[in-house]
Design a protein around this motif. Structure first.
Motif, PDB file in Angstrom:
ATOM      1  N   SER A  20       0.829  -1.195   0.000  1.00 27.34           N
ATOM      2  CA  SER A  20       0.000   0.000   0.000  1.00 27.34           C
ATOM      3  C   SER A  20       0.869   1.251   0.000  1.00 27.34           C
ATOM      4  CB  SER A  20      -0.909   0.008   1.229  1.00 27.34           C
ATOM      5  OG  SER A  20      -1.621   1.213   1.266  1.00 27.34           O
ATOM      6  N   ASN A  26       5.906   7.164  -4.485  1.00 25.89           N
ATOM      7  CA  ASN A  26       7.329   6.912  -4.261  1.00 25.89           C
ATOM      8  C   ASN A  26       8.138   7.198  -5.520  1.00 25.89           C
ATOM      9  OD1 ASN A  26       5.713   5.236  -2.432  1.00 25.89           O
ATOM     10  ND2 ASN A  26       7.690   4.633  -1.626  1.00 25.89           N
ATOM     11  N   SER A 230       2.714   9.050   1.404  1.00 26.02           N
ATOM     12  CA  SER A 230       3.489   7.881   1.006  1.00 26.02           C
ATOM     13  C   SER A 230       3.228   6.680   1.910  1.00 26.02           C
ATOM     14  CB  SER A 230       4.972   8.247   1.024  1.00 26.02           C
ATOM     15  OG  SER A 230       5.707   7.228   0.426  1.00 26.02           O
ATOM     16  N   ILE A 237      -6.780   2.861   5.481  1.00 26.07           N
ATOM     17  CA  ILE A 237      -6.147   1.647   4.953  1.00 26.07           C
ATOM     18  C   ILE A 237      -5.473   0.833   6.047  1.00 26.07           C
ATOM     19  CG2 ILE A 237      -4.289   0.799   3.479  1.00 26.07           C
ATOM     20  CD1 ILE A 237      -4.785   3.244   1.686  1.00 26.07           C
ATOM     21  N   SER A 332      -1.205  -0.606  -4.280  1.00 26.58           N
ATOM     22  CA  SER A 332      -1.809   0.498  -3.518  1.00 26.58           C
ATOM     23  C   SER A 332      -3.310   0.545  -3.770  1.00 26.58           C
ATOM     24  CB  SER A 332      -1.193   1.843  -3.912  1.00 26.58           C
ATOM     25  OG  SER A 332       0.162   1.894  -3.554  1.00 26.58           O
ATOM     26  N   ILE A 336      -6.673   0.585  -1.084  1.00 29.54           N
ATOM     27  CA  ILE A 336      -7.702   1.633  -0.938  1.00 29.54           C
ATOM     28  C   ILE A 336      -9.080   1.000  -1.090  1.00 29.54           C
ATOM     29  CG2 ILE A 336      -8.115   4.059  -1.459  1.00 29.54           C
ATOM     30  CD1 ILE A 336      -6.239   4.010  -3.686  1.00 29.54           C
TER      31      ILE A 336
HETATM   32  N1  PHE Z   1       1.017   5.437  -0.634  1.00 31.56           N
HETATM   33  C1  PHE Z   1       0.703   5.538  -2.008  1.00 31.56           C
HETATM   34  C2  PHE Z   1       1.820   6.116  -2.814  1.00 31.56           C
HETATM   35  O1  PHE Z   1       2.871   6.443  -2.331  1.00 31.56           O
HETATM   36  C3  PHE Z   1      -0.419   6.451  -2.300  1.00 31.56           C
HETATM   37  C4  PHE Z   1      -1.710   6.136  -1.731  1.00 31.56           C
HETATM   38  C5  PHE Z   1      -2.345   7.080  -1.015  1.00 31.56           C
HETATM   39  C6  PHE Z   1      -2.285   4.936  -1.922  1.00 31.56           C
HETATM   40  C7  PHE Z   1      -3.571   6.838  -0.499  1.00 31.56           C
HETATM   41  C8  PHE Z   1      -3.483   4.684  -1.420  1.00 31.56           C
HETATM   42  C9  PHE Z   1      -4.126   5.652  -0.699  1.00 31.56           C
HETATM   43  O2  PHE Z   1       1.651   6.269  -3.999  1.00 31.56           O
END
Ligand code: PHE
Length: 453
Positions: A20, A26, A230, A237, A332, A336
């Motif tokens: 996730s 990133n 990030s 989640i 990811s 969600i």
């Molecule tokens: N953490 C994920 C990323 O870095 C983004 C994300 C945000 C995914 C919110 C799901 C919900 O891209």
């Protein structure tokens, strides 16, 4: 309750949580944000944000989900009456993100296909905007763009299949394969990028510290913002995933692993992206600072240009890059979607299959709007709306509710300590009761102020 789904092991849970966290953010957000906010000097606020907000909040969300064993609305309601709506709000944000995050994954799939013949030609920006997305193409106004629609349907078929298969046989099984694969593929790309001409210049540009930025509040806000997004914190989640974690699992340790794995991948992406930008700048005889990009343009315009200029194995590099983007996005996206599948299942007391059909099905249908000729504009609007009104607020209300309203930090600390080898100290409570609310509050008012004037 006894029938609640579970991950097969703590490792399976960590793969899902890391999956996730590691996402498009990133790869295309971190490198540009770090560069814009002081380069090498950005690592100080970034590390500070990780240790005073990122990991503490992960531990908090893991503890809430693990202790109260419900989706975000149910778990927060069990913490104290009145918490439920915070969970639904976070789910609402996740739902909206899923509608357009899926579309970007569809683009990445399409570009994987384009990589075989370098279909994007030499003018990669024009290809993206005009030829591929058909922006401004009056002849196809209001209609679907087949090049987006077909991969988008494929994305939803994959996601629905994983979600129907369940937490253990779907999410856990998929992330256990996809995350190691992603790390291997992406590492190959980074190594290749580092051995290109001009890579060193790229890295010098990236890491050159501009210490004058350290006293700028905006830089600190950017660091916290990057960490929240990030690590997928405040989106319901991590509460949902940890509610499937077997009893007696070390949650504090899991949070440290998740936090460091995510930042490690972020750093890896920083190396890869700037090495590749350095190569491109050298080819074009310009300074690296002139070619820095983030977001959609970095992935779908700058990278195709870099691929065009590679001395060999262009197709292979393209395929590796866009498959990596697809894998990072998919792991990811399923996280969600799981937030509202869990929420719907509990609220309406229906089977997982019905919740998947209704919840994920509805997202899939709405996402089709982004596969039309006007999709890019819609996507910008949705993304803007979420960033301005969603992220900071949802996290802020969560910590204030837990720390100040329900006064549950101490009990949750003892809970985390009871299943962990690591003892949480005052550091954890101060981070959550003071530092995080102050930063998030500042972020929220800053956003509102910019929107009101
Ligand atoms: N953490 C994920 C990323 O870095 C983004 C994300 C945000 C995914 C919110 C799901 C919900 O891209």
């Amino acid at each position: 309750m006894e029938n609640r789904a579970q991950f097969g092991s703590r490792a399976g849970f960590i793969f899902a949580a890391v999956g996730s966290a590691i996402g498009l953010g990133n790869i295309w957000r971190f490198p540009a944000v770090a560069y814009d906010n002081g380069g090498g000097a950005f690592f100080l606020p970034y590390l500070f944000a990780l240790l005073t907000a990122g990991i503490p909040l992960l531990i908090l969300e893991f503890a809430i989900g693990h202790k109260y064993r419900g989706s975000a609305p149910l778990s927060l309601a069990r913490v104290r009456r009145g918490g439920e709506w915070i969970g639904w709000w976070q789910i609402g944000i996740s739902f909206v993100i899923a509608t357009y995050y899926s579309v970007i994954i569809a683009w990445a799939l399409a570009y994987t296909y384009f990589s075989f013949k370098l279909d994007w030609g030499t003018d990669t920006t024009n290809f993206l905007i005009a030829d591929y997305l058909k922006v401004g193409d009056t002849a196809s106004m209001g209609s679907f763009v087949p090049g987006v629609l077909i991969p988008l349907i494929l994305v939803w078929v994959i996601v629905l299949a994983i979600m129907y298969a369940g937490v253990k046989r779907g999410i856990e099984a998929a992330t256990k394969i996809m995350i190691p694969l992603l790390v291997v593929l992406f590492t190959v790309i980074v190594i290749r990028a580092l051995t290109l001409d001009g890579a060193v210049e790229g890295l010098n540009t990236f890491f050159k510290p501009d210490w004058s930025t350290i006293t700028n509040g905006k830089v600190w806000v950017a660091a916290y913002g990057q960490i929240f997004f990030s690590l997928s914190i405040g989106f319901a989640i991590m509460i949902t995933y940890s509610s499937y974690l077997p009893k007696k699992s070390d949650i504090t340790n899991s949070a440290f692993i998740t936090g460091f794995a995510n930042s490690g991948f972020e750093l890896l992406a920083g190396f890869g992206v700037f090495a590749a930008l350095g190569f491109m700048a050298a080819q074009q005889g310009v300074g690296v600072n002139e070619v820095v990009q983030g977001g959609v343009l970095l992935a779908f315009s700058v990278f195709p240009t870099i691929i065009n200029e590679l001395p060999g194995f262009q197709q292979a590099f393209g395929i590796l890059f866009f498959v990596s983007l697809t894998l990072a996005g998919l792991t990811s996206l399923i996280s969600i979607v799981e937030t509202y599948i869990a929420g719907i299942q509990e609220k309406f007391n229906v089977s997982r299959a019905s919740a998947v059909t209704f919840g994920a099905g509805l997202t899939a249908i709405i996402s089709l709007a982004f596969a039309t000729q006007n999709g890019l504009n819609l996507l910008d609007v949705a993304d803007y709306f979420i960033n301005q009104f969603g992220v900071a607020m949802a996290g802020l209300f969560e910590v204030i509710f837990i720390a100040w309203f329900a006064k549950q930090l101490k009990p949750l600390q003892s809970y985390a300590d009871s299943v962990s080898d690591i003892r949480l100290g005052a550091w954890w409570r101060i981070s959550l009761s003071i530092i995080t609310p102050v930063v998030l509050g500042y972020m929220m008012f800053d956003n509102l102020r910019q929107n009101l004037v």
